[in-house]
Design a protein around this motif. Structure first.
Motif, PDB file in Angstrom:
ATOM      1  N   SER A 112       0.840  -1.191   0.000  1.00  0.00           N
ATOM      2  CA  SER A 112       0.000   0.000   0.000  1.00  0.00           C
ATOM      3  C   SER A 112       0.873   1.237   0.000  1.00  0.00           C
ATOM      4  CB  SER A 112      -0.930   0.023   1.220  1.00  0.00           C
ATOM      5  OG  SER A 112      -1.848  -1.053   1.181  1.00  0.00           O
ATOM      6  N   SER A 113       0.504   2.192  -0.832  1.00  0.00           N
ATOM      7  CA  SER A 113       1.256   3.451  -0.860  1.00  0.00           C
ATOM      8  C   SER A 113       0.490   4.477  -1.678  1.00  0.00           C
ATOM      9  CB  SER A 113       2.651   3.242  -1.457  1.00  0.00           C
ATOM     10  OG  SER A 113       3.389   4.443  -1.386  1.00  0.00           O
ATOM     11  N   HIS A 114       0.706   5.760  -1.352  1.00  0.00           N
ATOM     12  CA  HIS A 114       0.093   6.858  -2.105  1.00  0.00           C
ATOM     13  C   HIS A 114       1.204   7.678  -2.758  1.00  0.00           C
ATOM     14  CE1 HIS A 114      -2.476  10.249  -3.147  1.00  0.00           C
ATOM     15  NE2 HIS A 114      -1.568  11.055  -2.599  1.00  0.00           N
ATOM     16  N   VAL A 115       1.058   7.917  -4.054  1.00  0.00           N
ATOM     17  CA  VAL A 115       2.037   8.710  -4.813  1.00  0.00           C
ATOM     18  C   VAL A 115       1.305   9.922  -5.362  1.00  0.00           C
ATOM     19  CG1 VAL A 115       3.646   8.747  -6.744  1.00  0.00           C
ATOM     20  CG2 VAL A 115       3.323   6.634  -5.431  1.00  0.00           C
ATOM     21  N   GLY A 116       1.743  11.108  -4.919  1.00  0.00           N
ATOM     22  CA  GLY A 116       1.087  12.336  -5.338  1.00  0.00           C
ATOM     23  C   GLY A 116       1.453  12.759  -6.742  1.00  0.00           C
ATOM     24  N   GLU A 117       0.701  13.724  -7.258  1.00  0.00           N
ATOM     25  CA  GLU A 117       0.927  14.228  -8.612  1.00  0.00           C
ATOM     26  C   GLU A 117       2.319  14.856  -8.720  1.00  0.00           C
ATOM     27  OE1 GLU A 117      -0.877  17.657 -11.645  1.00  0.00           O
ATOM     28  OE2 GLU A 117      -1.887  17.179  -9.745  1.00  0.00           O
ATOM     29  N   GLY A 118       3.062  14.450  -9.739  1.00  0.00           N
ATOM     30  CA  GLY A 118       4.377  15.031 -10.001  1.00  0.00           C
ATOM     31  C   GLY A 118       5.478  14.561  -9.078  1.00  0.00           C
TER      32      GLY A 118
END
Length: 606
Positions: free
Chosen positions: A386-392
């Motif tokens: 699980s992980s969140h990768v933001g825009e840019g």
């Protein structure tokens, strides 16, 4: 190695058995339904040419009878040979044979066109199919095995169709026609000649049964030889580095010896067929000659009819030999068709979905939610990712070999689907995108460079085919490869091929990076992209890639941790799970697994 199959008995194809001969032939016939009109005319011309050829011996027998009767009249002093009548008979015979040759020529042209068109259509279907196949299919098979469907199997099918279909039609027509003509001459002589058939069939059956297994072995060992040569050729440098030339030659000789033995035995047994058939045929000639002489003496038949009958006997045994060869070719056709249809019927990836997400509005936000995956469902290699990768954001994925780094990229590009959990882009599950459109979001630079035979300009433009020359040059400048290109004799028009030896691996990598820069995708993936370049070039590439990745979500897989220190997020993977995440400074302060990896590389550098 071309990998072509060795010839079978008497120029035919080897008798490789299909697993399901009937099913494969039904599929092949169904595939050829669109050729029903040319097939009908081919059948018509083949039958017509054969019938005209069958009538020939009867007319020639009439000429012989006319000469014999003329000689008897001359001996008795009551007449002579009627040369005018003989000339008319021979002229009719010539017209007949010319017509037969023309019909056979036309049917040959039609069948060649059909077989070529079938092979063209199959290669086209295979080429289209390849683009819809899941990556799993190719990773579970050798390259040679996949290519053999396009090359060996289609070639085999083309040659077998071209030879076997017309041969089968003419052989069956000849058998029926000759049998009728023989009955017209003498039922008794025909029955005597027919004793040849069961004897011939027994001989053909015995020989085919013995040779079949050797042809199958031959195919297997041919594949082994081709595979070994392919491996050695592709890894030639490695063989030389480890001084394995002698071992390689020894292995090749062992496999080649097995191929030689199986080929020799198969050809030996199949080569026995013709002498045995000729011997049986000669016995038939002797019996027919004795019976024909007796029937002539009692006035039942004429001398010319004996000659015609002898010709018909030869034409009667020959089709049986041809049918034996055709059975071999049909087996080979069925086996090749079976392999091609197996490929064409393989499960495909879902290419489109209802109401797909519009990729033009994509920002590049990526979420991995409780992802679980295993190439084999019983052995999960990613357990709970699980992980969140933001825009840019620039995201680095690090970890030891086998941690699951490249697997995560394959899942992200949907080369494989997750077993559980989901991967989302801008909140949309990957399965909500059309597959081809989804992959348009990604630009990739891999450790293994791939350049095709073409100019430097064409290789860079492959990233975006509608790019102008100026845009290509700007991309090359951004990748710090413009100066190198301009030092080449033909600049951007220099042709790259296997013989191009003045381009290093690092320079090739720079060209692929220029291609990725030109593509200008929303999300960038770099898998060990700088591993093949020197430290100075690596610094230049990092600057170019930093410029490229601004405003774009980027995933970087790297073993050299010094190249990803400025990443917004570092995901540390081990055994399929994220065990640490954060930026470089944060992870070093934690003094965990990442700190151990980084410090060990730093110590090695010292």
């Amino acid at each position: 190695m071309s990998g072509r199959r060795p010839p079978g008995p008497h120029g035919g194809m080897p008798g490789e058995k299909a697993k399901n001969f009937k099913g494969s032939m039904i599929k092949l016939i169904a595939y050829m339904k669109k050729y029903h009109v040319p097939l009908f005319f081919m059948f018509l011309f083949a039958v017509a040419g054969t019938i005209f050829n069958i009538i020939g011996p009867t007319i020639l027998g009439q000429a012989t009878t006319e000469i014999f009767n003329g000689l008897l009249l001359k001996i008795n002093g009551t007449g002579g040979i009627n040369f005018a009548k003989i000339a008319d008979i021979l002229f009719m015979l010539m017209i007949l044979y010319i017509a037969s040759a023309c019909f056979s020529f036309i049917q040959g042209i039609i069948m060649t066109g059909i077989s070529n068109d079938v092979s063209y259509s199959m290669r086209k279907d295979i080429s289209t199919k390849i683009n819809r196949m899941p990556l799993k299919y190719f990773e579970s098979r050798t390259t040679g095995e996949v290519l053999s469907r396009v090359t060996n199997d289609v070639d085999t099918l083309q040659m077998s169709l071209n030879q076997s279909v017309t041969q089968l039609i003419t052989s069956i027509t000849t058998l029926i026609g000759v049998f009728i003509m023989m009955l017209r001459i003498s039922v008794t002589m025909t029955m005597c000649a027919c004793l040849i058939i069961p004897t011939s069939m027994i001989v053909i059956g015995l020989i085919t049964k013995r040779s079949q297994k050797y042809f199958q072995q031959n195919q297997k060992y041919l594949g082994d030889v081709n595979g070994q040569v392919e491996e050695v050729y592709s890894g030639h440098n490695i063989v030389k580095v480890f001084n394995k030339e002698q071992e390689t030659v020894k292995t090749f000789q062992e496999v080649n010896q097995k191929l030689y033995e199986s080929a020799w035995k198969s050809q030996f047994f199949s080569g026995m067929m013709m002498p045995f058939m000729q011997f049986i045929g000669n016995l038939g000639y002797v019996m027919v000659a004795l019976l024909g002489g007796y029937l002539t003496m009692i006035g039942r038949i004429q001398v010319g009819q004996i000659q015609s009958f002898f010709q018909y006997i030869r034409n009667f045994t020959q089709p049986m030999q041809q049918i034996a060869q055709v059975s071999n070719m049909l087996q080979s056709s069925a086996a090749a068709a079976e392999r091609v249809f197996e490929f064409l019927e393989e499960k495909e990836e879902d290419q489109v979905v209802k109401n797909p997400v519009d990729i033009r509005k994509t920002k590049g936000i990526v979420d991995f939610e409780n992802v679980q995956f295993g190439y084999n469902e019983e052995q999960m290699i990613i357990h709970n990712f699980s992980s969140h990768v933001g825009e840019g954001q620039k995201v680095a994925i690090v970890g030891p070999t086998g941690a699951g780094k490249t697997t995560m990229i394959k899942l992200l590009m949907r080369f494989y689907d997750v077993n559980k959990g989901s991967i989302k882009i801008d909140g949309h599950d990957l399965r909500e995108f059309n597959r081809t459109e989804l992959r348009e979001l990604f630009g990739m630079v891999l450790q293994d460079t791939w350049l095709f035979n073409g100019t430097i300009m064409e290789n860079i433009r492959y990233g975006r085919l509608d790019a102008t020359d100026e845009e290509v040059i700007q991309a090359a400048k951004a990748a710090h490869v413009h100066h190198f290109i301009m030092t080449q004799p033909e600049g951007y028009q220099m042709v790259l091929n296997e013989e191009t030896s003045n381009i290093s691996q690092g320079q090739k990598q720079l060209l692929t990076i220029a291609r990725a820069i030109l593509a200008d995708n929303k999300i960038m993936i770099l898998d060990e992209a700088t591993s093949s370049v020197d430290t100075r070039t690596e610094v230049q590439i990092q600057k170019a890639m930093d410029t490229l990745m601004k405003g774009r979500t980027s995933f970087v897989i790297a073993h050299r941790l010094s190249t990803i220190r400025d990443s917004d997020l570092i995901l540390v993977m081990k055994d399929g799970d994220i065990i640490e995440q954060g930026n470089h400074e944060t992870l070093l302060k934690q003094k965990g697994f990442y700190a151990q990896l980084y410090n060990s590389q730093f110590e090695k550098a010292l």
